[in-house]
Design a protein around this motif. Sequence first.
Motif, short mmCIF file in Angstrom:
data_model
loop_
_atom_site.label_atom_id
_atom_site.label_comp_id
_atom_site.label_asym_id
_atom_site.label_seq_id
_atom_site.Cartn_x
_atom_site.Cartn_y
_atom_site.Cartn_z
N ILE A 47 0.85 -1.21 0.00
CA ILE A 47 0.00 0.00 0.00
C ILE A 47 0.87 1.25 0.00
O ILE A 47 0.65 2.19 -0.76
CB ILE A 47 -0.95 0.00 1.23
CG1 ILE A 47 -1.96 -1.13 1.14
CG2 ILE A 47 -1.66 1.35 1.37
CD1 ILE A 47 -2.77 -1.37 2.42
N ALA A 48 1.90 1.26 0.87
CA ALA A 48 2.78 2.44 0.99
C ALA A 48 3.48 2.73 -0.34
O ALA A 48 3.62 3.88 -0.76
CB ALA A 48 3.80 2.23 2.10
N LEU A 49 3.92 1.67 -1.03
CA LEU A 49 4.59 1.86 -2.32
C LEU A 49 3.61 2.44 -3.35
O LEU A 49 3.94 3.36 -4.08
CB LEU A 49 5.14 0.52 -2.84
CG LEU A 49 6.40 0.02 -2.12
CD1 LEU A 49 6.70 -1.42 -2.53
CD2 LEU A 49 7.61 0.90 -2.43
N GLU A 50 2.40 1.90 -3.38
CA GLU A 50 1.41 2.38 -4.36
C GLU A 50 1.01 3.83 -4.09
O GLU A 50 0.81 4.61 -5.02
CB GLU A 50 0.16 1.49 -4.33
CG GLU A 50 0.38 0.17 -5.06
CD GLU A 50 -0.81 -0.76 -4.90
OE1 GLU A 50 -1.94 -0.27 -4.65
OE2 GLU A 50 -0.63 -1.99 -5.03
N GLU A 51 0.90 4.17 -2.82
CA GLU A 51 0.44 5.53 -2.47
C GLU A 51 1.62 6.49 -2.28
O GLU A 51 1.41 7.65 -1.94
CB GLU A 51 -0.41 5.49 -1.19
CG GLU A 51 -1.68 4.66 -1.29
CD GLU A 51 -2.69 5.22 -2.29
OE1 GLU A 51 -2.55 6.38 -2.73
OE2 GLU A 51 -3.63 4.47 -2.63
N LYS A 52 2.85 5.99 -2.48
CA LYS A 52 4.06 6.80 -2.26
C LYS A 52 4.02 7.43 -0.87
O LYS A 52 4.18 8.63 -0.69
CB LYS A 52 4.21 7.87 -3.35
CG LYS A 52 4.34 7.27 -4.75
CD LYS A 52 4.55 8.33 -5.80
CE LYS A 52 4.82 7.74 -7.18
NZ LYS A 52 3.86 6.71 -7.60
N ASN A 53 3.76 6.59 0.10
CA ASN A 53 3.65 7.05 1.47
C ASN A 53 4.39 6.08 2.37
O ASN A 53 5.22 5.31 1.92
CB ASN A 53 2.19 7.21 1.87
CG ASN A 53 2.02 8.19 3.00
OD1 ASN A 53 1.82 7.81 4.14
ND2 ASN A 53 2.12 9.48 2.71
N ARG A 54 4.09 6.10 3.68
CA ARG A 54 4.88 5.32 4.62
C ARG A 54 4.11 4.12 5.17
O ARG A 54 2.90 4.17 5.37
CB ARG A 54 5.33 6.22 5.77
CG ARG A 54 6.18 7.39 5.25
CD ARG A 54 6.95 8.06 6.34
NE ARG A 54 7.78 7.12 7.08
CZ ARG A 54 8.31 7.39 8.26
NH1 ARG A 54 8.10 8.55 8.82
NH2 ARG A 54 9.06 6.50 8.88
N VAL A 55 4.88 3.09 5.45
CA VAL A 55 4.34 1.85 6.00
C VAL A 55 3.54 2.11 7.28
O VAL A 55 2.49 1.52 7.51
CB VAL A 55 5.50 0.86 6.29
CG1 VAL A 55 5.06 -0.29 7.18
CG2 VAL A 55 6.06 0.33 4.96
N ASN A 56 4.06 3.03 8.12
CA ASN A 56 3.39 3.22 9.41
C ASN A 56 1.97 3.75 9.27
O ASN A 56 1.11 3.47 10.10
CB ASN A 56 4.22 4.08 10.37
CG ASN A 56 4.47 5.49 9.88
OD1 ASN A 56 4.17 5.84 8.74
ND2 ASN A 56 5.03 6.31 10.74
N MET A 57 1.68 4.50 8.20
CA MET A 57 0.31 5.00 8.01
C MET A 57 -0.66 3.86 7.70
O MET A 57 -1.78 3.83 8.19
CB MET A 57 0.27 6.02 6.87
CG MET A 57 0.74 7.39 7.26
SD MET A 57 -0.34 8.14 8.50
CE MET A 57 0.86 8.77 9.63
N ALA A 58 -0.21 2.90 6.87
CA ALA A 58 -1.05 1.75 6.55
C ALA A 58 -1.25 0.87 7.80
O ALA A 58 -2.34 0.37 8.06
CB ALA A 58 -0.44 0.94 5.42
N MET A 59 -0.17 0.70 8.57
CA MET A 59 -0.28 -0.09 9.80
C MET A 59 -1.21 0.59 10.82
O MET A 59 -1.98 -0.07 11.51
CB MET A 59 1.11 -0.31 10.42
CG MET A 59 1.98 -1.28 9.65
SD MET A 59 1.35 -2.99 9.66
CE MET A 59 1.85 -3.57 11.30
N LEU A 60 -1.11 1.91 10.89
CA LEU A 60 -2.01 2.65 11.80
C LEU A 60 -3.46 2.44 11.40
O LEU A 60 -4.32 2.23 12.26
CB LEU A 60 -1.70 4.15 11.72
CG LEU A 60 -0.95 4.80 12.87
CD1 LEU A 60 -0.83 6.30 12.62
CD2 LEU A 60 -1.60 4.56 14.23
N GLY A 61 -3.74 2.50 10.10
CA GLY A 61 -5.11 2.27 9.63
C GLY A 61 -5.61 0.90 10.08
O GLY A 61 -6.73 0.77 10.60
N ALA A 62 -4.77 -0.11 9.90
CA ALA A 62 -5.15 -1.47 10.31
C ALA A 62 -5.34 -1.56 11.82
O ALA A 62 -6.30 -2.18 12.31
CB ALA A 62 -4.09 -2.47 9.85
#
Length: 204
Positions: free
Chosen positions: A137-152
Amino acid sequence: MAQLPKKNELGYFEIRLESIGGLGANLAGKMLAESGVVGSGFNGVSFSSYGSEKKGSPVKAHIRFCDTNEEIRDTTPVERPHIVGIFHENLAKTVNVISGIYADSIVLVNSARTPEELKEKLKLVGGTVAVVDATGIALEEKNRVNMAMLGALFRLCDFLDADHMRGVIRKSLEKKYPHAVEPALRTFQRGYDEVQFRAFELPE
Protein backbone atom coordinates in the motif's frame (compact mmCIF):
# COMPACT_ATOMS: atom_id res chain seq x y z
CA MET A 1 -15.60 7.57 29.12
CA ALA A 2 -15.47 4.78 26.55
CA GLN A 3 -14.82 1.24 27.78
CA LEU A 4 -11.86 -0.92 26.83
CA PRO A 5 -12.74 -4.37 25.45
CA LYS A 6 -10.23 -6.23 27.63
CA LYS A 7 -7.93 -5.41 30.49
CA ASN A 8 -5.13 -7.11 32.34
CA GLU A 9 -5.06 -7.46 36.13
CA LEU A 10 -3.77 -3.87 36.46
CA GLY A 11 -6.67 -2.54 34.39
CA TYR A 12 -4.68 -1.84 31.22
CA PHE A 13 -5.23 -2.66 27.56
CA GLU A 14 -1.77 -3.09 26.07
CA ILE A 15 -0.37 -2.98 22.55
CA ARG A 16 3.18 -3.76 21.44
CA LEU A 17 4.56 -2.81 18.04
CA GLU A 18 7.48 -4.87 16.77
CA SER A 19 9.47 -3.15 14.07
CA ILE A 20 12.83 -2.18 12.67
CA GLY A 21 14.27 1.33 12.71
CA GLY A 22 13.06 3.45 9.83
CA LEU A 23 9.50 2.07 9.48
CA GLY A 24 7.96 4.62 11.83
CA ALA A 25 6.61 2.35 14.58
CA ASN A 26 7.64 4.81 17.28
CA LEU A 27 5.62 7.62 15.64
CA ALA A 28 2.69 5.26 15.01
CA GLY A 29 2.68 4.32 18.71
CA LYS A 30 2.69 7.97 19.76
CA MET A 31 -0.17 8.81 17.38
CA LEU A 32 -2.17 5.79 18.54
CA ALA A 33 -1.77 6.75 22.21
CA GLU A 34 -2.51 10.41 21.56
CA SER A 35 -5.66 9.55 19.67
CA GLY A 36 -6.86 7.32 22.51
CA VAL A 37 -6.28 10.10 25.03
CA VAL A 38 -7.53 13.12 23.08
CA GLY A 39 -10.07 11.42 20.81
CA SER A 40 -11.58 8.80 23.12
CA GLY A 41 -10.84 10.10 26.61
CA PHE A 42 -8.71 7.19 27.83
CA ASN A 43 -5.61 7.56 29.89
CA GLY A 44 -2.79 6.43 27.67
CA VAL A 45 0.96 6.26 27.47
CA SER A 46 3.40 5.35 24.71
CA PHE A 47 7.16 4.84 24.73
CA SER A 48 9.74 2.92 22.72
CA SER A 49 12.70 0.70 23.34
CA TYR A 50 15.48 0.33 20.79
CA GLY A 51 18.11 -2.30 20.16
CA SER A 52 20.22 0.55 18.83
CA GLU A 53 19.34 3.74 17.03
CA LYS A 54 20.49 2.64 13.61
CA LYS A 55 18.14 2.00 10.75
CA GLY A 56 17.23 -1.64 10.40
CA SER A 57 17.77 -2.65 14.03
CA PRO A 58 14.83 -3.93 16.12
CA VAL A 59 12.53 -1.37 17.73
CA LYS A 60 9.60 -1.97 20.04
CA ALA A 61 6.88 0.59 20.73
CA HIS A 62 4.67 0.07 23.78
CA ILE A 63 1.17 1.54 24.23
CA ARG A 64 -0.98 1.29 27.33
CA PHE A 65 -4.58 2.44 27.76
CA CYS A 66 -6.67 2.67 30.89
CA ASP A 67 -10.37 3.61 31.16
CA THR A 68 -10.33 4.86 34.74
CA ASN A 69 -9.19 8.28 35.87
CA GLU A 70 -5.97 7.14 37.44
CA GLU A 71 -2.75 8.16 35.76
CA ILE A 72 -0.69 5.38 34.18
CA ARG A 73 2.60 5.29 36.02
CA ASP A 74 3.74 1.97 34.62
CA THR A 75 6.38 2.50 31.93
CA THR A 76 7.78 -1.02 31.90
CA PRO A 77 7.82 -2.70 28.49
CA VAL A 78 4.59 -4.44 27.47
CA GLU A 79 5.21 -8.12 28.21
CA ARG A 80 1.65 -9.40 27.62
CA PRO A 81 0.08 -7.53 24.72
CA HIS A 82 -3.59 -7.75 23.76
CA ILE A 83 -2.51 -6.68 20.28
CA VAL A 84 0.88 -7.09 18.60
CA GLY A 85 1.63 -5.15 15.43
CA ILE A 86 4.52 -6.63 13.42
CA PHE A 87 5.80 -4.05 10.94
CA HIS A 88 8.05 -6.47 9.03
CA GLU A 89 7.21 -10.17 8.78
CA ASN A 90 10.85 -11.29 8.61
CA LEU A 91 11.41 -9.96 12.11
CA ALA A 92 9.95 -13.23 13.30
CA LYS A 93 13.16 -14.96 12.19
CA THR A 94 15.30 -13.11 14.73
CA VAL A 95 12.93 -11.71 17.37
CA ASN A 96 10.26 -13.54 19.37
CA VAL A 97 7.61 -11.12 18.15
CA ILE A 98 4.71 -12.97 19.74
CA SER A 99 6.25 -13.40 23.19
CA GLY A 100 3.76 -13.09 26.02
CA ILE A 101 0.58 -12.98 23.93
CA TYR A 102 -2.69 -14.23 25.41
CA ALA A 103 -4.60 -17.10 23.82
CA ASP A 104 -7.02 -14.55 22.35
CA SER A 105 -4.57 -11.77 21.47
CA ILE A 106 -4.68 -10.23 17.99
CA VAL A 107 -1.49 -10.50 15.94
CA LEU A 108 -1.31 -7.99 13.08
CA VAL A 109 1.36 -8.56 10.43
CA ASN A 110 2.55 -6.41 7.53
CA SER A 111 2.53 -9.14 4.89
CA ALA A 112 1.07 -10.21 1.56
CA ARG A 113 0.46 -13.74 2.90
CA THR A 114 -2.85 -15.15 4.12
CA PRO A 115 -3.76 -15.36 7.82
CA GLU A 116 -3.49 -19.17 7.53
CA GLU A 117 0.08 -18.98 6.19
CA LEU A 118 1.10 -16.56 8.93
CA LYS A 119 -0.44 -18.65 11.68
CA GLU A 120 1.78 -21.47 10.44
CA LYS A 121 4.87 -19.26 10.04
CA LEU A 122 4.54 -17.73 13.52
CA LYS A 123 3.64 -21.11 15.06
CA LEU A 124 0.50 -19.72 16.69
CA VAL A 125 -1.86 -22.16 18.36
CA GLY A 126 -4.91 -19.93 17.99
CA GLY A 127 -6.21 -16.40 18.46
CA THR A 128 -6.77 -13.81 15.77
CA VAL A 129 -4.33 -13.23 12.93
CA ALA A 130 -4.72 -9.98 11.01
CA VAL A 131 -2.85 -9.20 7.81
CA VAL A 132 -2.36 -6.04 5.81
CA ASP A 133 0.07 -5.50 2.94
CA ALA A 134 1.29 -2.22 4.42
CA THR A 135 4.47 -2.20 2.32
CA GLY A 136 2.51 -2.73 -0.90
CA ILE A 137 0.00 0.00 0.00
CA ALA A 138 2.78 2.44 0.99
CA LEU A 139 4.59 1.86 -2.32
CA GLU A 140 1.41 2.38 -4.36
CA GLU A 141 0.44 5.53 -2.47
CA LYS A 142 4.06 6.80 -2.26
CA ASN A 143 3.65 7.05 1.47
CA ARG A 144 4.88 5.32 4.62
CA VAL A 145 4.34 1.85 6.00
CA ASN A 146 3.39 3.22 9.41
CA MET A 147 0.31 5.00 8.01
CA ALA A 148 -1.05 1.75 6.55
CA MET A 149 -0.28 -0.09 9.80
CA LEU A 150 -2.01 2.65 11.80
CA GLY A 151 -5.11 2.27 9.63
CA ALA A 152 -5.15 -1.47 10.31
CA LEU A 153 -4.59 -0.93 14.05
CA PHE A 154 -7.54 1.45 14.20
CA ARG A 155 -9.74 -1.14 12.52
CA LEU A 156 -8.70 -3.68 15.16
CA CYS A 157 -9.06 -1.19 18.04
CA ASP A 158 -12.70 -0.34 17.50
CA PHE A 159 -12.76 1.52 20.83
CA LEU A 160 -10.64 4.25 19.18
CA ASP A 161 -12.02 6.97 16.92
CA ALA A 162 -10.64 6.67 13.37
CA ASP A 163 -12.14 10.03 12.36
CA HIS A 164 -10.20 11.72 15.11
CA MET A 165 -7.03 10.05 13.82
CA ARG A 166 -7.68 11.35 10.31
CA GLY A 167 -7.82 14.84 11.80
CA VAL A 168 -4.52 14.26 13.64
CA ILE A 169 -2.83 13.09 10.42
CA ARG A 170 -4.08 16.15 8.56
CA LYS A 171 -3.06 18.53 11.33
CA SER A 172 0.41 17.02 11.80
CA LEU A 173 1.28 17.28 8.11
CA GLU A 174 -0.55 20.21 6.57
CA LYS A 175 1.72 23.01 7.77
CA LYS A 176 5.08 21.53 6.78
CA TYR A 177 4.13 18.94 4.18
CA PRO A 178 0.78 19.95 2.66
CA HIS A 179 1.36 17.72 -0.39
CA ALA A 180 1.71 14.69 1.91
CA VAL A 181 -1.71 15.03 3.56
CA GLU A 182 -3.85 13.27 0.94
CA PRO A 183 -1.42 10.36 0.29
CA ALA A 184 -1.12 9.81 4.07
CA LEU A 185 -4.90 9.82 4.51
CA ARG A 186 -5.34 7.43 1.57
CA THR A 187 -2.67 5.11 3.00
CA PHE A 188 -4.34 5.17 6.43
CA GLN A 189 -7.75 4.46 4.86
CA ARG A 190 -6.46 1.59 2.76
CA GLY A 191 -4.81 0.02 5.82
CA TYR A 192 -8.16 0.36 7.60
CA ASP A 193 -10.16 -1.10 4.69
CA GLU A 194 -7.78 -3.78 3.47
CA VAL A 195 -6.75 -5.49 6.70
CA GLN A 196 -8.04 -9.06 6.75
CA PHE A 197 -8.39 -11.03 9.91
CA ARG A 198 -9.30 -14.50 10.91
CA ALA A 199 -9.94 -15.97 14.33
CA PHE A 200 -8.54 -19.46 14.87
CA GLU A 201 -10.10 -21.72 17.46
CA LEU A 202 -7.78 -22.78 20.23
CA PRO A 203 -7.23 -26.54 20.35
CA GLU A 204 -9.24 -28.15 23.15
